[in-house]
Enzyme design. Structure first.
Site, PDB file in Angstrom:
ATOM      1  N   LYS A  45      -6.734   9.080   8.107  1.00 56.89           N
ATOM      2  CA  LYS A  45      -6.898   7.750   7.535  1.00 56.89           C
ATOM      3  C   LYS A  45      -5.872   7.556   6.424  1.00 56.89           C
ATOM      4  CE  LYS A  45     -10.004   6.633   4.385  1.00 56.89           C
ATOM      5  NZ  LYS A  45      -9.217   5.848   3.410  1.00 56.89           N
ATOM      6  N   LYS A  79      -9.232  -2.646   4.597  1.00 60.25           N
ATOM      7  CA  LYS A  79     -10.386  -3.470   4.210  1.00 60.25           C
ATOM      8  C   LYS A  79     -10.048  -4.959   4.273  1.00 60.25           C
ATOM      9  CE  LYS A  79     -12.340   0.145   1.242  1.00 60.25           C
ATOM     10  NZ  LYS A  79     -11.356   1.204   1.328  1.00 60.25           N
ATOM     11  N   ASP A  82      -9.644 -11.625   4.181  1.00 56.63           N
ATOM     12  CA  ASP A  82      -8.974 -12.884   3.817  1.00 56.63           C
ATOM     13  C   ASP A  82      -9.338 -13.957   4.840  1.00 56.63           C
ATOM     14  OD1 ASP A  82      -6.980 -14.719   2.748  1.00 56.63           O
ATOM     15  OD2 ASP A  82      -5.943 -12.967   1.946  1.00 56.63           O
ATOM     16  N   SER A 135     -19.044   3.492  -0.781  1.00 53.46           N
ATOM     17  CA  SER A 135     -19.462   4.771  -1.371  1.00 53.46           C
ATOM     18  C   SER A 135     -19.483   4.795  -2.904  1.00 53.46           C
ATOM     19  CB  SER A 135     -18.504   5.868  -0.892  1.00 53.46           C
ATOM     20  OG  SER A 135     -17.182   5.568  -1.299  1.00 53.46           O
ATOM     21  N   GLY A 200     -16.718   9.795   0.919  1.00 56.90           N
ATOM     22  CA  GLY A 200     -17.406  10.076  -0.351  1.00 56.90           C
ATOM     23  C   GLY A 200     -17.938  11.489  -0.442  1.00 56.90           C
ATOM     24  N   VAL A 201     -17.616  12.322   0.554  1.00 57.32           N
ATOM     25  CA  VAL A 201     -18.046  13.729   0.496  1.00 57.32           C
ATOM     26  C   VAL A 201     -17.208  14.453  -0.557  1.00 57.32           C
ATOM     27  CG1 VAL A 201     -17.878  15.905   1.786  1.00 57.32           C
ATOM     28  CG2 VAL A 201     -18.889  13.897   2.856  1.00 57.32           C
ATOM     29  N   GLY A 202     -17.819  15.309  -1.326  1.00 55.03           N
ATOM     30  CA  GLY A 202     -17.070  16.134  -2.287  1.00 55.03           C
ATOM     31  C   GLY A 202     -16.727  15.384  -3.558  1.00 55.03           C
ATOM     32  N   GLY A 205     -19.196  13.059  -4.673  1.00 55.95           N
ATOM     33  CA  GLY A 205     -20.544  13.632  -4.806  1.00 55.95           C
ATOM     34  C   GLY A 205     -21.380  13.672  -3.540  1.00 55.95           C
TER      35      GLY A 205
HETATM   36  P1  XMP Z   1     -12.056  10.802  -1.491  1.00 59.75           P
HETATM   37  O1  XMP Z   1     -10.894  11.357  -2.249  1.00 59.75           O
HETATM   38  O2  XMP Z   1     -13.070  10.152  -2.363  1.00 59.75           O
HETATM   39  O3  XMP Z   1     -11.361   9.661  -0.585  1.00 59.75           O
HETATM   40  O4  XMP Z   1     -12.657  11.786  -0.528  1.00 59.75           O
HETATM   41  C1  XMP Z   1     -12.061   8.745   0.201  1.00 59.75           C
HETATM   42  C2  XMP Z   1     -11.090   7.831   0.858  1.00 59.75           C
HETATM   43  O5  XMP Z   1     -11.832   6.829   1.557  1.00 59.75           O
HETATM   44  C3  XMP Z   1     -11.700   5.580   0.875  1.00 59.75           C
HETATM   45  N1  XMP Z   1     -13.051   5.110   0.678  1.00 59.75           N
HETATM   46  C4  XMP Z   1     -13.619   4.162   1.373  1.00 59.75           C
HETATM   47  N2  XMP Z   1     -13.150   3.432   2.378  1.00 59.75           N
HETATM   48  N3  XMP Z   1     -15.250   2.337   2.458  1.00 59.75           N
HETATM   49  C5  XMP Z   1     -13.986   2.509   2.932  1.00 59.75           C
HETATM   50  O6  XMP Z   1     -13.587   1.793   3.870  1.00 59.75           O
HETATM   51  C6  XMP Z   1     -15.768   3.054   1.453  1.00 59.75           C
HETATM   52  O7  XMP Z   1     -16.910   2.893   1.066  1.00 59.75           O
HETATM   53  C7  XMP Z   1     -14.898   3.997   0.901  1.00 59.75           C
HETATM   54  N4  XMP Z   1     -15.095   4.878  -0.059  1.00 59.75           N
HETATM   55  C8  XMP Z   1     -13.929   5.561  -0.180  1.00 59.75           C
HETATM   56  C9  XMP Z   1     -11.006   5.833  -0.430  1.00 59.75           C
HETATM   57  O8  XMP Z   1     -10.234   4.737  -0.843  1.00 59.75           O
HETATM   58  C10 XMP Z   1     -10.177   7.039  -0.067  1.00 59.75           C
HETATM   59  O9  XMP Z   1      -9.016   6.651   0.655  1.00 59.75           O
END
Ligand code: XMP
Length: 247
Positions: A45, A79, A82, A135, A200-202, A205
C-alpha cells in the site's frame, strides 16, 4: 488479493511509508524494505509519503515495477473524497500509474460522488476499498456518529458505510485495528462478501489477535515494519502471528 494472499501464505499488506528523507535515500530505503519483506506480504500500500516527494509517474514507477516483479498487488491509499468529476480523474491517474486498487471515502455518497470511481475501476478492472471506520483516536467523531437513514432511523455512520460497501460491491472495507469491537460489528454486516482491511497494528496500538478474531481478513502494517532494524524479520513474525489466528 485473495490469490496473492494464498500464494504468499500471508495476509499482511505492507504500508510502504518510509521516513522523511531526501528523495534518493527514500527510493533506496523503500526498495530495500520491499525487497526484504517480499516473501512475507501479500500486497503493498502506498500513501502520500512516497507519491508527494517522488511523483506518481516518475520515482514511484520504480517501486510499482518492483512490486509487479514480486507479483504483489499495489493499493493507493488516496482516500478519494471530492466531487464526482474530480474523483474520476484522480482514480484514472492512479490506475494509469499502475495501482490495482485505491481507497475512497463513502461519506461523499454515490451519485456525482463515488459512482464515477467505481465505474472507472470496473472499466479498468481495478478495485475500490471503502473507509468504514478509521484507526486514529478521533475516528468516532465522524465514523461513529449517528446518521439518520433513508427510513428515518438512527444508525452509526460505520454501519451505513458497511451497507454501502455491500450495495456498491466494494472490493474491501477499511476498519481500524485499534477498534476490534467495530471490526466484529462490521464483519457481521459484510459477512464474506467484502473483506476487511485493518490498519493500525503495532505503531497505533492495534493487536493482531483481536483483529483476526473479530473478522479482519488483511492487516495493513507500516511503521512497525518500515522503522525496524530488520523489516523482513518483523514482517515474517507478524505474518506468522496473523496466520496462526486465521487457521
Ligand atoms: P502504520 O505506520 O500506522 O501505518 O502501521 C498505517 C498506514 O495506513 C494508513 N492508515 C489508514 N488508511 N484508513 C485508511 O485508509 C485508516 O483508518 C487508516 N489508518 C491508517 C496510514 O496513513 C499509513 O499509511
Amino acid at each position: 488479493m485473495e490469490k496473492s494472499s494464498e500464494e504468499k501464505g500471508s495476509n499482511i499488506v505492507l504500508a510502504l511509508d518510509p521516513p522523511l528523507d531526501d528523495r534518493m535515500q527514500m527510493i533506496k530505503k523503500a526498495k530495500k524494505i520491499l525487497e526484504s519483506t517480499r516473501d512475507h506480504i501479500c500486497a503493498v500500500k502506498f500513501n502520500r509519503h512516497l507519491i508527494l516527494p517522488l511523483g506518481l509517474f516518475s520515482g514511484v514507477q520504480e517501486l510499482i515495477r518492483q512490486a509487479e516483479e514480486y507479483q504483489l498487488p499495489t493499493i493507493m491509499d488516496c482516500k478519494i473524497n471530492d466531487i464526482g468529476n474530480t474523483n474520476r480523474i484522480i482514480a484514472e491517474h492512479y490506475f494509469k500509474g499502475g495501482f490495482e486498487a485505491l481507497t475512497a471515502n463513502p461519506f461523499v455518497g454515490w451519485e456525482d460522488g463515488l459512482q464515477p470511481v467505481f465505474e472507472t475501476a470496473r472499466r479498468m478492472s481495478r478495485g475500490v476499498i471503502l473507509l468504514v471506520y478509521m484507526s486514529h483516536r478521533s475516528a468516532g467523531e465522524g465514523y461513529g456518529r449517528a446518521f439518520v437513514t433513508a427510513d428515518n432511523e438512527r444508525a452509526p455512520a460505520y454501519s451505513i458505510f458497511a451497507r454501502k460497501a455491500l450495495e456498491w460491491k466494494a472490493d474491501g472495507a477499511v476498519v481500524g485495528a485499534t477498534y476490534p469491537e467495530r471490526i466484529g460489528e462490521i464483519s457481521s454486516i459484510l459477512g464474506r462478501n467484502v473483506p476487511i482491511y485493518s490498519p493500525g497494528v503495532g505503531a497505533q496500538g492495534g493487536k493482531i489477535s483481536l483483529c483476526m478474531k473479530n473478522g479482519a481478513r488483511y492487516l495493513i502494517v507500516g511503521r512497525t515494519i518500515t522503522l525496524a532494524q530488520r523489516p523482513g524479520r518483523v514482517a515474517e513474525k507478524i505474518k506468522t502471528q496473523a496466520r496462526v489466528r486465521v487457521a
